[in-house]
Design a protein around this motif. Structure first.
Motif, PDB file in Angstrom:
ATOM      1  N   VAL A  32      62.704  67.037  39.168  1.00 39.86           N
ATOM      2  CA  VAL A  32      62.489  68.340  38.925  1.00 39.86           C
ATOM      3  C   VAL A  32      61.792  68.984  40.315  1.00 39.86           C
ATOM      4  CG1 VAL A  32      60.769  69.812  37.637  1.00 39.86           C
ATOM      5  CG2 VAL A  32      61.973  67.862  36.510  1.00 39.86           C
ATOM      6  N   TYR A  33      61.019  68.160  40.884  1.00 40.91           N
ATOM      7  CA  TYR A  33      60.322  68.621  42.360  1.00 40.91           C
ATOM      8  C   TYR A  33      61.541  68.827  43.350  1.00 40.91           C
ATOM      9  CZ  TYR A  33      57.903  68.624  46.738  1.00 40.91           C
ATOM     10  OH  TYR A  33      57.490  68.975  47.699  1.00 40.91           O
ATOM     11  N   ASP A  34      62.547  67.954  43.336  1.00 43.45           N
ATOM     12  CA  ASP A  34      63.687  68.555  44.236  1.00 43.45           C
ATOM     13  C   ASP A  34      64.244  69.619  43.757  1.00 43.45           C
ATOM     14  OD1 ASP A  34      63.120  66.056  45.408  1.00 43.45           O
ATOM     15  OD2 ASP A  34      64.677  65.008  44.607  1.00 43.45           O
ATOM     16  N   ARG A  35      64.345  69.921  42.514  1.00 46.92           N
ATOM     17  CA  ARG A  35      65.035  71.235  42.092  1.00 46.92           C
ATOM     18  C   ARG A  35      64.016  72.580  42.457  1.00 46.92           C
ATOM     19  NH1 ARG A  35      68.501  72.290  38.720  1.00 46.92           N
ATOM     20  NH2 ARG A  35      67.355  73.336  37.063  1.00 46.92           N
ATOM     21  N   ILE A  36      62.671  72.077  42.344  1.00 49.66           N
ATOM     22  CA  ILE A  36      61.786  73.336  42.668  1.00 49.66           C
ATOM     23  C   ILE A  36      61.966  73.668  43.895  1.00 49.66           C
ATOM     24  CG2 ILE A  36      59.451  73.996  43.053  1.00 49.66           C
ATOM     25  CD1 ILE A  36      59.011  71.997  40.523  1.00 49.66           C
ATOM     26  N   VAL A  37      61.968  72.791  45.098  1.00 51.40           N
ATOM     27  CA  VAL A  37      61.887  72.902  46.576  1.00 51.40           C
ATOM     28  C   VAL A  37      63.217  73.547  46.882  1.00 51.40           C
ATOM     29  CG1 VAL A  37      62.254  71.730  48.609  1.00 51.40           C
ATOM     30  CG2 VAL A  37      60.545  70.918  47.098  1.00 51.40           C
ATOM     31  N   SER A  38      64.331  73.248  46.277  1.00 49.26           N
ATOM     32  CA  SER A  38      65.585  73.552  46.479  1.00 49.26           C
ATOM     33  C   SER A  38      66.241  75.194  46.061  1.00 49.26           C
ATOM     34  CB  SER A  38      66.942  72.788  46.010  1.00 49.26           C
ATOM     35  OG  SER A  38      66.992  72.911  44.524  1.00 49.26           O
ATOM     36  N   GLY A  39      64.962  75.419  45.064  1.00 44.35           N
ATOM     37  CA  GLY A  39      65.078  76.811  44.550  1.00 44.35           C
ATOM     38  C   GLY A  39      65.936  76.757  43.221  1.00 44.35           C
ATOM     39  N   GLU A  40      66.459  75.729  43.005  1.00 45.95           N
ATOM     40  CA  GLU A  40      67.293  75.508  41.650  1.00 45.95           C
ATOM     41  C   GLU A  40      66.426  75.954  40.435  1.00 45.95           C
ATOM     42  OE1 GLU A  40      69.848  72.330  41.390  1.00 45.95           O
ATOM     43  OE2 GLU A  40      70.023  72.298  43.730  1.00 45.95           O
ATOM     44  N   CYS A  41      65.201  75.423  40.294  1.00 46.76           N
ATOM     45  CA  CYS A  41      64.395  75.553  39.224  1.00 46.76           C
ATOM     46  C   CYS A  41      63.755  76.795  38.983  1.00 46.76           C
ATOM     47  CB  CYS A  41      63.195  74.662  39.356  1.00 46.76           C
ATOM     48  SG  CYS A  41      62.274  74.414  37.991  1.00 46.76           S
ATOM     49  N   LYS A  42      63.934  77.464  37.664  1.00 47.96           N
ATOM     50  CA  LYS A  42      63.401  78.793  37.386  1.00 47.96           C
ATOM     51  C   LYS A  42      62.260  78.764  36.689  1.00 47.96           C
ATOM     52  CE  LYS A  42      66.835  80.899  39.325  1.00 47.96           C
ATOM     53  NZ  LYS A  42      66.879  81.143  40.538  1.00 47.96           N
ATOM     54  N   ASP A  43      62.014  77.779  35.649  1.00 54.67           N
ATOM     55  CA  ASP A  43      60.920  77.744  34.940  1.00 54.67           C
ATOM     56  C   ASP A  43      60.140  76.258  35.195  1.00 54.67           C
ATOM     57  OD1 ASP A  43      58.747  77.684  32.941  1.00 54.67           O
ATOM     58  OD2 ASP A  43      59.961  78.598  31.568  1.00 54.67           O
TER      59      ASP A  43
END
Length: 58
Positions: A32-43
């Protein structure tokens, strides 16, 4: 866990919270953190709750 009777009713059983520091849970959080850093995570909150099997509490 044994159920106790109080006034003729079963007590609510509590669930133990998952250990978020276990290697398995840390790996899930890292994804999830990797998705946050890459900008893929919206919520962020929704993804972390879904990842760790936690829902909204009322």
């Amino acid at each position: 866990m044994k159920e106790r009777l109080m006034f003729g009713k079963k007590s609510q059983q509590t669930t133990t919270p998952s250990d978020l520091t276990s290697p398995k849970e840390v790996r899930k959080s890292q994804k999830v953190y990797d998705r946050i850093v890459s900008g893929e995570c919206k919520d962020v909150v929704a993804e972390l709750n879904a990842t760790h099997g936690r829902g909204k509490r009322r």
